[in-house]
Design a protein around this motif. Structure first.
Motif, PDB file in Angstrom:
ATOM      1  N   GLY A 146       0.806  -1.203   0.000  1.00 52.77           N
ATOM      2  CA  GLY A 146       0.000   0.000   0.000  1.00 52.77           C
ATOM      3  C   GLY A 146       0.844   1.259   0.000  1.00 52.77           C
ATOM      4  N   PRO A 147       0.235   2.407  -0.290  1.00 55.14           N
ATOM      5  CA  PRO A 147       0.979   3.674  -0.302  1.00 55.14           C
ATOM      6  C   PRO A 147       1.537   4.059   1.059  1.00 55.14           C
ATOM      7  N   ASP A 148       0.978   3.506   2.132  1.00 53.86           N
ATOM      8  CA  ASP A 148       1.498   3.756   3.473  1.00 53.86           C
ATOM      9  C   ASP A 148       2.599   2.781   3.864  1.00 53.86           C
ATOM     10  N   GLY A 149       2.980   1.910   2.932  1.00 60.92           N
ATOM     11  CA  GLY A 149       4.057   0.956   3.182  1.00 60.92           C
ATOM     12  C   GLY A 149       3.610  -0.379   3.725  1.00 60.92           C
ATOM     13  N   LEU A 150       2.319  -0.533   4.083  1.00 61.52           N
ATOM     14  CA  LEU A 150       1.846  -1.825   4.578  1.00 61.52           C
ATOM     15  C   LEU A 150       1.958  -2.884   3.485  1.00 61.52           C
ATOM     16  N   ILE A 151       2.344  -4.083   3.901  1.00 60.86           N
ATOM     17  CA  ILE A 151       2.577  -5.192   2.980  1.00 60.86           C
ATOM     18  C   ILE A 151       1.527  -6.262   3.246  1.00 60.86           C
ATOM     19  N   TYR A 152       0.725  -6.557   2.229  1.00 59.64           N
ATOM     20  CA  TYR A 152      -0.399  -7.479   2.333  1.00 59.64           C
ATOM     21  C   TYR A 152       0.000  -8.804   1.693  1.00 59.64           C
ATOM     22  N   VAL A 153      -0.305  -9.915   2.379  1.00 67.06           N
ATOM     23  CA  VAL A 153       0.092 -11.235   1.903  1.00 67.06           C
ATOM     24  C   VAL A 153      -1.108 -12.181   1.972  1.00 67.06           C
ATOM     25  N   SER A 154      -1.399 -12.856   0.876  1.00 62.43           N
ATOM     26  CA  SER A 154      -2.382 -13.941   0.890  1.00 62.43           C
ATOM     27  C   SER A 154      -1.652 -15.255   1.126  1.00 62.43           C
ATOM     28  N   GLU A 155      -2.268 -16.113   1.951  1.00 58.41           N
ATOM     29  CA  GLU A 155      -1.597 -17.332   2.397  1.00 58.41           C
ATOM     30  C   GLU A 155      -2.523 -18.531   2.180  1.00 58.41           C
ATOM     31  N   LEU A 156      -2.018 -19.511   1.457  1.00 58.04           N
ATOM     32  CA  LEU A 156      -2.820 -20.632   0.988  1.00 58.04           C
ATOM     33  C   LEU A 156      -2.979 -21.706   2.060  1.00 58.04           C
ATOM     34  N   TRP A 157      -4.145 -22.285   2.066  1.00 60.55           N
ATOM     35  CA  TRP A 157      -4.442 -23.439   2.915  1.00 60.55           C
ATOM     36  C   TRP A 157      -3.414 -24.555   2.679  1.00 60.55           C
ATOM     37  N   ARG A 158      -2.903 -25.140   3.781  1.00 56.29           N
ATOM     38  CA  ARG A 158      -2.053 -26.329   3.675  1.00 56.29           C
ATOM     39  C   ARG A 158      -2.772 -27.501   4.334  1.00 56.29           C
ATOM     40  N   PRO A 159      -3.413 -28.350   3.528  1.00 59.84           N
ATOM     41  CA  PRO A 159      -4.102 -29.514   4.098  1.00 59.84           C
ATOM     42  C   PRO A 159      -3.116 -30.542   4.641  1.00 59.84           C
ATOM     43  N   VAL A 160      -3.590 -31.371   5.524  1.00 60.10           N
ATOM     44  CA  VAL A 160      -2.768 -32.462   6.066  1.00 60.10           C
ATOM     45  C   VAL A 160      -2.932 -33.656   5.135  1.00 60.10           C
ATOM     46  N   GLU A 161      -2.069 -33.726   4.139  1.00 61.06           N
ATOM     47  CA  GLU A 161      -2.117 -34.845   3.199  1.00 61.06           C
ATOM     48  C   GLU A 161      -0.818 -34.873   2.419  1.00 61.06           C
ATOM     49  N   ALA A 162      -0.549 -35.995   1.781  1.00 59.26           N
ATOM     50  CA  ALA A 162       0.664 -36.137   0.987  1.00 59.26           C
ATOM     51  C   ALA A 162       0.651 -35.136  -0.162  1.00 59.26           C
ATOM     52  N   GLY A 163       1.838 -34.628  -0.504  1.00 60.73           N
ATOM     53  CA  GLY A 163       1.950 -33.677  -1.584  1.00 60.73           C
ATOM     54  C   GLY A 163       1.567 -32.268  -1.207  1.00 60.73           C
ATOM     55  N   GLN A 164       1.409 -31.984   0.083  1.00 65.30           N
ATOM     56  CA  GLN A 164       1.034 -30.648   0.531  1.00 65.30           C
ATOM     57  C   GLN A 164       1.920 -30.217   1.700  1.00 65.30           C
ATOM     58  N   GLY A 165       3.180 -30.615   1.672  1.00 62.09           N
ATOM     59  CA  GLY A 165       4.106 -30.270   2.741  1.00 62.09           C
ATOM     60  C   GLY A 165       4.931 -29.038   2.421  1.00 62.09           C
ATOM     61  N   SER A 166       5.711 -28.624   3.398  1.00 60.73           N
ATOM     62  CA  SER A 166       6.618 -27.492   3.263  1.00 60.73           C
ATOM     63  C   SER A 166       8.041 -28.013   3.132  1.00 60.73           C
ATOM     64  N   PHE A 167       8.824 -27.426   2.233  1.00 65.78           N
ATOM     65  CA  PHE A 167      10.219 -27.832   2.091  1.00 65.78           C
ATOM     66  C   PHE A 167      11.054 -27.399   3.293  1.00 65.78           C
ATOM     67  N   VAL A 168      10.555 -26.437   4.058  1.00 68.50           N
ATOM     68  CA  VAL A 168      11.267 -25.958   5.246  1.00 68.50           C
ATOM     69  C   VAL A 168      10.752 -26.636   6.509  1.00 68.50           C
ATOM     70  N   HIS A 169       9.432 -26.747   6.652  1.00 70.52           N
ATOM     71  CA  HIS A 169       8.826 -27.216   7.900  1.00 70.52           C
ATOM     72  C   HIS A 169       8.306 -28.646   7.842  1.00 70.52           C
ATOM     73  N   GLY A 170       8.361 -29.271   6.679  1.00 66.27           N
ATOM     74  CA  GLY A 170       7.838 -30.620   6.559  1.00 66.27           C
ATOM     75  C   GLY A 170       6.315 -30.624   6.553  1.00 66.27           C
ATOM     76  N   PHE A 171       5.734 -31.692   7.093  1.00 65.39           N
ATOM     77  CA  PHE A 171       4.285 -31.840   7.091  1.00 65.39           C
ATOM     78  C   PHE A 171       3.716 -31.432   8.441  1.00 65.39           C
ATOM     79  N   ALA A 172       2.641 -30.651   8.371  1.00 62.81           N
ATOM     80  CA  ALA A 172       1.974 -30.236   9.607  1.00 62.81           C
ATOM     81  C   ALA A 172       1.187 -31.409  10.180  1.00 62.81           C
ATOM     82  N   ASP A 173       1.009 -31.384  11.510  1.00 67.01           N
ATOM     83  CA  ASP A 173       0.227 -32.433  12.162  1.00 67.01           C
ATOM     84  C   ASP A 173      -1.230 -32.015  12.341  1.00 67.01           C
ATOM     85  N   HIS A 174      -1.587 -30.855  11.763  1.00 67.38           N
ATOM     86  CA  HIS A 174      -2.965 -30.392  11.813  1.00 67.38           C
ATOM     87  C   HIS A 174      -3.215 -29.491  10.606  1.00 67.38           C
ATOM     88  N   ASP A 175      -4.471 -29.304  10.302  1.00 67.40           N
ATOM     89  CA  ASP A 175      -4.871 -28.485   9.176  1.00 67.40           C
ATOM     90  C   ASP A 175      -4.442 -27.030   9.376  1.00 67.40           C
TER      91      ASP A 175
END
Length: 340
Positions: free
Chosen positions: A233-262
């Motif tokens: 924004g013009p005031d410098g605020l930074i807006y971020v959209s963040e995607l759902w990470r379901p608990v299932e194969a193929g939906q993990g994080s390369f940094v944090h691995g797989f979550a144990d909850h939705d």
């Protein structure tokens, strides 16, 4: 200027008044952008087109039918519209009425990164990117600098940021495959901050990375979940959209691995110092409720500070049978008015 410590937003209910009929129907809003008159441009999937509304959600026009393979990103700079098609691996450029001007990339032509979508991933299909390469392989989003230079997040099938001049000449590329500074697993959203530093949504590494215009690494923020898009924004605020990470194969994080909850989708707003000033939507029980999110994928701000959040709810929720299709069809674009 004192750092902003908090911000508040309220939902504008039932914003989009989409006309009836198959020629207007869409299953996702992949991205959203606003022009200088606060008209709102939606880049939609199924149908693959651009739909234009006024700020109150009244339909004005549509264009682009038959042009796009799969809508992914949209940006408007100086009332020129830049549409990213990730399956064609191109960025098409139009005027506000949908008249084609030029194109960056060649439809269907991709660089050799070893990427393939045909194998079943362990963490995410971006793991099949074996090496970074030139433009493009399933590019995701573009942002435009004050001097009309373009910065492209080349993510699904690559791990690079590309810098072009306003005529489409490649000036520089940076990035590699991995989890270290300057490395990526799916650079997805991209924006420039007030100093025109480049902010990259390193989606499957759960972080934002910051670079100067030459591609030199500056810092990273890690208090984000699967960031898909970013806008400033013009005031410098930074807006971020963040995607759902379901608990299932193929939906993990390369940094944090797989979550144990939705981990449900949300929107976060940061001040330039990286402090969270607003965050909402992270409700796994009621993600289809108005004001919450199923699959936030794109963001835009208008001149009044209102935030538009585009969602790929059908592709991500209904298509994988994670949620009832009816909920997903009714949850594709939301407007939030800033109230404080």
């Amino acid at each position: 200027m004192m750092a902003i410590k908090s911000a508040r937003f309220e939902l504008v209910p039932n914003w989009e008044k989409c006309p009836s009929g198959d020629e207007y129907a869409h299953n996702d809003v992949a991205a959203v952008a606003c022009n200088s008159q606060d008209r709102v441009y939606l880049h939609t999937r199924k149908g693959e087109r651009v739909m234009v509304y006024d700020e109150n959600g009244n339909f004005i026009k549509k264009w682009g039918d038959g042009v796009f393979h799969r809508a992914h990103g949209i940006a408007i700079h100086n009332d020129i519209v830049y549409c990213t098609d990730d399956q064609d691996s191109v960025i098409r450029v139009f005027d506000l009425d949908g008249n084609f001007i030029w194109m960056l990339g060649e439809p269907g032509k991709v660089t050799d990164t070893g990427y393939s979508f045909k194998r079943k991933p362990d963490i995410h299909h971006n793991e099949f990117v074996e090496r970074a390469a030139g433009p493009f392989n399933c590019c995701c989003n573009v942002c435009v600098a004050k001097n009309d230079d373009l910065f492209v997040a080349d993510g699904y099938g690559n791990a690079r940021i590309h810098h072009f001049d306003g005529k489409g000449n490649l000036l520089n590329s940076w990035g590699d495959v991995g989890t270290g500074p300057g490395e990526f697993h799916l650079p997805h959203g991209i924006a420039l901050d007030a100093q025109e530093n480049v902010i990259v949504c390193d989606r499957e590494n759960d972080r934002l990375q910051f670079f100067d215009r030459a591609g030199n690494y500056l810092t990273m923020w890690t208090d984000v979940l699967r960031p898909t898009d970013v806008t400033v924004g013009p005031d410098g605020l930074i807006y971020v959209s963040e995607l759902w990470r379901p608990v299932e194969a193929g939906q993990g994080s390369f940094v944090h691995g797989f979550a144990d909850h939705d981990l449900p989708g949300r929107v976060s707003v940061f001040n330039p110092e990286g402090q969270v000033v607003a965050r909402w939507g992270a409700d796994s029980e009621n993600r289809a409720a108005p004001g919450n999110f199923i699959a936030p994928h794109g963001l835009a701000l208008d001149s009044k500070g209102s935030l538009y959040v585009a969602e790929v709810s059908v592709s991500f929720g209904g298509g994988f049978k994670r949620m009832p299709m009816e909920d997903c069809l009714n949850h594709q674009i939301q407007k939030f008015r800033r109230v404080a």
